[in-house]
Write an enzyme that holds these catalytic residues in place. Sequence first.
Site: not given
Ligand SMILES: NC(=O)c1ccc[n+]([C@@H]2O[C@H](COP(=O)([O-])OP(=O)(O)OC[C@H]3O[C@@H](n4cnc5c(N)ncnc54)[C@H](O)[C@@H]3O)[C@@H](O)[C@H]2O)c1
Ligand SMILES: O=C(O)C[C@H](O)C(=O)O
Length: 333
Positions: A11, A92, A98, A105, A129, A159, A162, A187
């Site tokens: 990503g 999302r 989520r 995903n 992530v 979390d 936070r 999460h």
């Molecule tokens: N666990 C956590 O605490 C947490 C926190 C924030 C966001 N997230 C999650 O992280 C993910 C990414 O968020 P973001 O804001 O960077 O999103 P984003 O849309 O800005 O970036 C995601 C990137 O992933 C790429 N992608 C999609 N499929 C792919 C694949 N198969 N291989 C490689 N790259 C791929 C997309 O092209 C894009 O560039 C989301 O699922 C979001 O919900 C998790």
């Molecule tokens: O809430 C989300 O979908 C993004 C991330 O998991 C977060 O906790 O901020």
Amino acid sequence: MAEPLRVLVTGAAGQIAYSLLYSVAKGDVFGPNQPIILVLLDIQPMLGVLEGVVMEMMDCALPLLREVIPSVNEMEAFKDVDVAMLVGAMPRREGMERKDLLAANVKIFKSMGNAIDTQAKKNIKVVVVGNPANTNAYICKKYAPSINPANFTALTRLDQNRAQAQIAAKLGVSNSSVKNCVIWGNHSSTQYPDVNQAVVDLNGKSMPVREAVKDDNWLNNDFIKTVQQRGAAVIKARKLSSAMSAAKAIVDHVRDWWNGVPDGTYVSMAVPSDGSYNIEEGLIYSFPVRTKPDHTYEIVKGLTINDFSREKMDATEKELSEEKNMALSVCES
Ligand SMILES: NC(=O)c1ccc[n+]([C@@H]2O[C@H](COP(=O)([O-])OP(=O)(O)OC[C@H]3O[C@@H](n4cnc5c(N)ncnc54)[C@H](O)[C@@H]3O)[C@@H](O)[C@H]2O)c1
Ligand SMILES: O=C(O)C[C@H](O)C(=O)O
């Protein structure tokens, strides 16, 4: 100087990666004496953006960064990787949970599991992530059977951060004064932020957070809801999910896993359950863990769990178990 570590970020053209990459490349995770090779994976339509990110990484002229390799080929990108930060997935939008991302995903993480199994170093460390992070990590682990399951983790450090920040703000102390807040479970909005073991340094003296806050009603209600709903609140405000704070949490997670935490402290990571606290074995469930300088960790055992906590820990376990079954049927279909 040490041999360079090969670190993969997926990503890499997305918004979290844009905050994450500089921090990783300048040494915030692996320290000031560890050179790294960064492999940046995204999908073909994002190749142009990815090339821009590579130019910027070069232009930072960072001393520890030996090479930046952009890729849109999963099998090539995972070759000989030491540490993988699996961010790439759909985020999302407002109004979604989520787990609504599961169908879109989870197959990404099946395919990455296959790539890890055949291409990566056998002691690779993985943090997932992309949401739903715990269940994606479960699937990634399942499809990489040659790798130690303990090496698959999911991010709940955001979390934890936070929770810590809410307590620090309530008490008017620095964030670093608050320790041992625990995140149990998923999460998701069922996670259980638990301060029963947490301590705070107040005027040079360590005391339990409950004693310092003196407001059980807040701790048992608004505090928990605020942490559970923080991701949704950020999306509502920004129209995009958290990125800067997510990147910081990834740095914290991997840095502490790599280097260990001081005695007497622990951090929360979603890791494969070994049955501790009667949580279904194999689920990727967030526990308090003690990380060690040899890049291993152990689940902190024997914490006292009261009835209030038990109910919340069971509810989030139930959700994870349901998500696991849904994910397995998506992957097998
Ligand atoms: N666990 C956590 O605490 C947490 C926190 C924030 C966001 N997230 C999650 O992280 C993910 C990414 O968020 P973001 O804001 O960077 O999103 P984003 O849309 O800005 O970036 C995601 C990137 O992933 C790429 N992608 C999609 N499929 C792919 C694949 N198969 N291989 C490689 N790259 C791929 C997309 O092209 C894009 O560039 C989301 O699922 C979001 O919900 C998790
Ligand atoms: O809430 C989300 O979908 C993004 C991330 O998991 C977060 O906790 O901020």
